[in-house]
Design a protein around this motif. Structure first.
Motif, PDB file in Angstrom:
ATOM      1  N   VAL A  48      -1.583   8.500   4.064  1.00 23.78           N
ATOM      2  CA  VAL A  48      -2.759   9.035   3.167  1.00 23.78           C
ATOM      3  C   VAL A  48      -3.467  10.078   3.734  1.00 23.78           C
ATOM      4  N   LEU A  49      -3.754  11.074   2.973  1.00 22.46           N
ATOM      5  CA  LEU A  49      -4.438  12.125   3.374  1.00 22.46           C
ATOM      6  C   LEU A  49      -6.156  11.890   3.176  1.00 22.46           C
ATOM      7  N   GLU A  50      -7.131  12.030   4.167  1.00 15.03           N
ATOM      8  CA  GLU A  50      -8.466  11.733   4.152  1.00 15.03           C
ATOM      9  C   GLU A  50      -8.914  12.999   3.724  1.00 15.03           C
ATOM     10  N   VAL A  51     -10.255  12.812   2.677  1.00 10.46           N
ATOM     11  CA  VAL A  51     -10.911  13.953   2.365  1.00 10.46           C
ATOM     12  C   VAL A  51     -12.123  13.642   2.392  1.00 10.46           C
ATOM     13  N   HIS A  52     -13.181  14.255   3.304  1.00  6.91           N
ATOM     14  CA  HIS A  52     -14.614  14.141   3.536  1.00  6.91           C
ATOM     15  C   HIS A  52     -15.040  15.043   2.484  1.00  6.91           C
ATOM     16  N   ASP A  65       0.090   2.599 -10.557  1.00  6.94           N
ATOM     17  CA  ASP A  65       0.365   4.023 -10.755  1.00  6.94           C
ATOM     18  C   ASP A  65       0.139   4.706  -9.199  1.00  6.94           C
ATOM     19  N   VAL A  66      -0.535   4.197  -8.302  1.00  8.26           N
ATOM     20  CA  VAL A  66      -0.786   4.446  -7.029  1.00  8.26           C
ATOM     21  C   VAL A  66       0.409   4.145  -6.285  1.00  8.26           C
ATOM     22  N   ALA A  67       0.882   2.849  -6.339  1.00  5.37           N
ATOM     23  CA  ALA A  67       2.270   2.621  -5.635  1.00  5.37           C
ATOM     24  C   ALA A  67       3.302   3.459  -6.118  1.00  5.37           C
ATOM     25  N   HIS A  68       3.188   4.175  -7.149  1.00  2.00           N
ATOM     26  CA  HIS A  68       4.564   5.101  -7.581  1.00  2.00           C
ATOM     27  C   HIS A  68       4.096   6.599  -7.112  1.00  2.00           C
ATOM     28  N   SER A  69       3.199   6.903  -6.446  1.00  2.00           N
ATOM     29  CA  SER A  69       2.815   8.204  -6.209  1.00  2.00           C
ATOM     30  C   SER A  69       3.541   8.590  -5.168  1.00  2.00           C
ATOM     31  N   ASP A  70       3.675  10.200  -5.104  1.00  2.00           N
ATOM     32  CA  ASP A  70       4.141  10.964  -3.797  1.00  2.00           C
ATOM     33  C   ASP A  70       3.100  10.991  -2.683  1.00  2.00           C
ATOM     34  N   LEU A  71       2.102  11.070  -2.992  1.00  2.00           N
ATOM     35  CA  LEU A  71       0.772  11.151  -1.916  1.00  2.00           C
ATOM     36  C   LEU A  71      -0.481  10.423  -2.309  1.00  2.00           C
ATOM     37  N   VAL A  72      -1.044   9.597  -1.694  1.00  2.00           N
ATOM     38  CA  VAL A  72      -2.268   9.273  -1.796  1.00  2.00           C
ATOM     39  C   VAL A  72      -3.569   9.870  -1.225  1.00  2.00           C
ATOM     40  N   VAL A  73      -4.572  10.232  -1.769  1.00  2.00           N
ATOM     41  CA  VAL A  73      -5.613  11.128  -1.080  1.00  2.00           C
ATOM     42  C   VAL A  73      -6.670  10.156  -1.376  1.00  2.00           C
ATOM     43  N   HIS A  74      -7.302   9.816  -0.175  1.00  3.59           N
ATOM     44  CA  HIS A  74      -8.546   8.679   0.122  1.00  3.59           C
ATOM     45  C   HIS A  74      -9.626   9.859   0.093  1.00  3.59           C
ATOM     46  N   VAL A  75     -10.490   9.849  -1.037  1.00  2.00           N
ATOM     47  CA  VAL A  75     -11.902  10.715  -1.165  1.00  2.00           C
ATOM     48  C   VAL A  75     -12.997   9.847  -0.548  1.00  2.00           C
ATOM     49  N   ARG A  76     -13.852  10.580   0.421  1.00  2.00           N
ATOM     50  CA  ARG A  76     -14.864   9.464   1.148  1.00  2.00           C
ATOM     51  C   ARG A  76     -16.179  10.472   0.733  1.00  2.00           C
ATOM     52  N   ASP A  77     -17.243   9.662   0.562  1.00  3.47           N
ATOM     53  CA  ASP A  77     -18.655  10.409   0.536  1.00  3.47           C
ATOM     54  C   ASP A  77     -19.085  10.300   1.941  1.00  3.47           C
ATOM     55  N   PRO A 108       5.434  16.157  -8.753  1.00  2.00           N
ATOM     56  CA  PRO A 108       4.811  15.461  -7.856  1.00  2.00           C
ATOM     57  C   PRO A 108       3.605  14.783  -8.133  1.00  2.00           C
ATOM     58  N   VAL A 109       3.225  13.653  -7.948  1.00  2.00           N
ATOM     59  CA  VAL A 109       2.140  12.875  -8.422  1.00  2.00           C
ATOM     60  C   VAL A 109       1.380  12.663  -7.049  1.00  2.00           C
ATOM     61  N   VAL A 110      -0.017  13.032  -6.941  1.00  2.00           N
ATOM     62  CA  VAL A 110      -0.954  12.606  -6.222  1.00  2.00           C
ATOM     63  C   VAL A 110      -2.078  11.783  -6.728  1.00  2.00           C
ATOM     64  N   SER A 111      -2.378  10.520  -6.047  1.00  2.00           N
ATOM     65  CA  SER A 111      -3.326   9.717  -6.525  1.00  2.00           C
ATOM     66  C   SER A 111      -4.461   9.751  -5.768  1.00  2.00           C
ATOM     67  N   MET A 112      -5.672  10.044  -6.427  1.00  2.00           N
ATOM     68  CA  MET A 112      -7.209   9.904  -5.713  1.00  2.00           C
ATOM     69  C   MET A 112      -7.491   8.687  -5.737  1.00  2.00           C
ATOM     70  N   VAL A 113      -7.800   8.141  -4.718  1.00  2.00           N
ATOM     71  CA  VAL A 113      -8.593   6.817  -4.703  1.00  2.00           C
ATOM     72  C   VAL A 113      -9.883   6.961  -3.813  1.00  2.00           C
ATOM     73  N   GLY A 114     -10.618   5.992  -3.917  1.00  2.00           N
ATOM     74  CA  GLY A 114     -11.818   5.913  -3.329  1.00  2.00           C
ATOM     75  C   GLY A 114     -12.958   5.156  -3.493  1.00  2.00           C
TER      76      GLY A 114
END
Length: 520
Positions: free
Chosen positions: A413-417, A371-383, A295-301
């Motif tokens: 998309v899973l949001e991480v604070h 690579d983001v488009a081909h992920s299984d999950l996108v995690v949106h990291v927020r400050d 599984p591929v999880v892409s971290m974006v932010g």
């Protein structure tokens, strides 16, 4: 993201201001990028904790030793790519003392939302300080308007700026905090102020160029620079109708401008061809990962939100080296780790986003962001400690929508604070968000559980208990093709109940190979 350009009104007054004033200061030498260490895994490398060496090799022609053979013209392609990456720097070298000019639009459609002038100035100052030996010594916020999408200064405002900048001899450059300047505007401002003037696009491009490590990232930056080169060429042709643009080269039938445009077009085609070759290699690695069913999880932010620090916390990988500066990550990197079920997962670290980035710059990095488009999950990291966290969220979501991600991926998309240690008593307002401090480790157990749940749903994996014979090959097959969580041996039956996390495709193969095994 706002598409802003700068226009000066009126040009006639500007010409009068220049008359009788000191000549522009000589341009300093150009900036050479400082060497900065950045360690990361290759996207195809799974050497981090939780990585496995199993699975079929990557596609491609192979030698007798089993290694992928390079094409016969690979050496020529390598030389051509290095030639494409040889270009002049964009910014001056050495210590630079910058006057930061921020046009504040207080009304009309161009007025920024979810932000204030002081916060925009603070972000612009962070961009300047990212450059080696650059510092902001003066900050000026001036009123501006945006008719027809251009930032326009009034006559009095421009006169005030000119007098202020020329009265400060320590200033060596001006950073005009707008997305792009029209080349004629840049030329007129530099003549009026006596120093070089740079816009947001040029500064961000220079940061990108300094931080790009892999050939793919460097080629993408080179591609993003082409519109800047074309605009300067067009400006030179318009402003100097007597000169180079109208001269013809002996025996070619082309003017100098036509030759320059043709060379830029040829360069663009060569860069895109080189990127296509690298993109194909990336796709091969992606297919290899999918065959292995990692599984591929892409971290974006937003840039500097703590994506790399979070990946380091989740994987325990000491090779990951987070850096507290803007755009420290330009090369997508892969890092292997474990979920609570002992299932291996790949975390992809991606380039950070920024408001007021030109569309051409984002488009140039489309190969990386695939690579983001081909992920299984996108995690949106927020400050969440940042005063403009809501604006940053809106910027990232707009960029993700621009990538045309599959609807199920965008909806999940899973949001991480992140950085909650800097906000005492913080609690996320939405039940879907997870509050963490990647630096201190707060909230990581809950995040791992949420990641596992989301990955299982996205990949169609299921948790099953299968009864297998100890004398057969079922148990070793499951260890290779699935994630074995527990084995309960039943000696009297010569069997074992095996709890596994298994994909639908792997389970179908298992049932075909071992029809006698039963799910409990």
């Amino acid at each position: 993201m706002w598409a802003l350009r700068v226009a000066i009104r009126p040009a006639a007054w500007l010409s009068r201001v220049v008359l009788g004033r000191r000549a522009p200061r000589p341009a300093p030498p150009l900036l050479v990028c400082p060497e900065r260490a950045f360690a990361a895994f290759d996207p195809g490398d799974l050497k981090g904790r939780g990585g496995g060496g199993r699975g079929p090799p990557a596609d491609g022609p192979r030698s007798r030793t089993g290694e992928v053979e390079e094409p016969e013209d690979a050496e020529d392609e390598e030389e051509e790519e290095e030639e494409l990456l040889s270009r002049d720097p964009l910014l001056p070298v050495g210590t630079q003392r910058v006057c930061l000019v921020h046009p504040e639009v207080k009304w009309g459609p161009g007025k920024p939302q979810l932000t204030r002038a002081d916060r925009q100035v603070a972000e612009a100052e962070s961009l300047v300080h990212t450059l080696d030996r650059w510092s902001v010594v003066e900050r000026v916020v001036v009123p501006a308007r945006t008719p027809d999408g251009k930032v326009t200064f009034g006559r009095g405002t421009l006169r005030h700026l000119t007098e202020k900048i020329r009265a400060l001899p320590e200033i060596t450059a001006v950073f005009l905090n707008v997305e792009r300047m029209a080349p004629p505007t840049k030329k007129e401002l530099e003549a009026a102020w006596g120093v070089q003037v740079f816009d947001r696009f040029t500064v961000v491009l220079s940061i990108f160029r300094c931080n790009a490590r892999t050939k793919e990232a460097r080629l993408q930056v080179a591609l993003a620079e082409l519109p800047l080169l074309r605009s300067h060429l067009s400006s030179t042709t318009r402003l100097d109708g007597r000169g180079g643009g109208s001269r013809y080269i002996m025996g070619s039938g082309e003017s100098l401008t036509q030759v320059q445009r043709r060379l830029l077009k040829d360069k663009e085609l060569k860069i895109r061809k080189a990127l296509d070759r690298l993109r194909e290699k990336r796709r091969l690695l992606g297919r290899q990962r999918r065959r292995r069913e990692f599984p591929v999880v892409s971290m974006v932010g937003y840039t500097n939100c703590g994506k790399t620090t979070l990946i380091k916390a989740l994987t325990g990988d000491d090779a990951v080296r987070p850096q507290d500066r803007l755009f420290a990550t330009l090369d997508v990197t892969a890092h292997a780790g474990w979920l609570p079920s002992r299932m291996a997962v790949i975390y992809m670290d991606t380039v950070g986003f920024l408001s007021q980035l030109p569309h051409s710059l984002i488009e140039s990095f489309s190969a990386t962001l695939e690579d983001v488009a081909h992920s299984d999950l996108v995690v949106h990291v927020r400050d969440v400690s940042h005063p403009e966290t809501e604006l940053q969220k809106a910027t990232v979501l707009a960029a993700l929508r621009g990538l045309r991600l599959p609807a199920p991926l965008l909806d999940s998309v899973l949001e991480v604070h992140n950085k909650v240690d800097l906000v005492p008593g913080y609690s996320p307002s939405g039940s879907q968000a997870v509050a963490v401090s990647a630096l201190l480790g707060h909230g990581l157990p809950e995040l791992r559980a949420r990641l596992e749940d989301a990955v299982l749903r996205a990949t169609g994996r299921q948790v099953l208990t299968l009864r297998v014979r100890l004398a057969g090959a079922q148990l070793s097959w499951l260890h290779q093709e699935a994630t074995v969580q527990d084995v309960d041996v039943i000696p009297e039956a010569g069997a074992a109940d095996v709890r596994v996390v298994i994909s639908s495709s792997a389970y179908s193969k298992f049932r075909k190979l071992f029809p006698e095994s039963a799910s409990q």
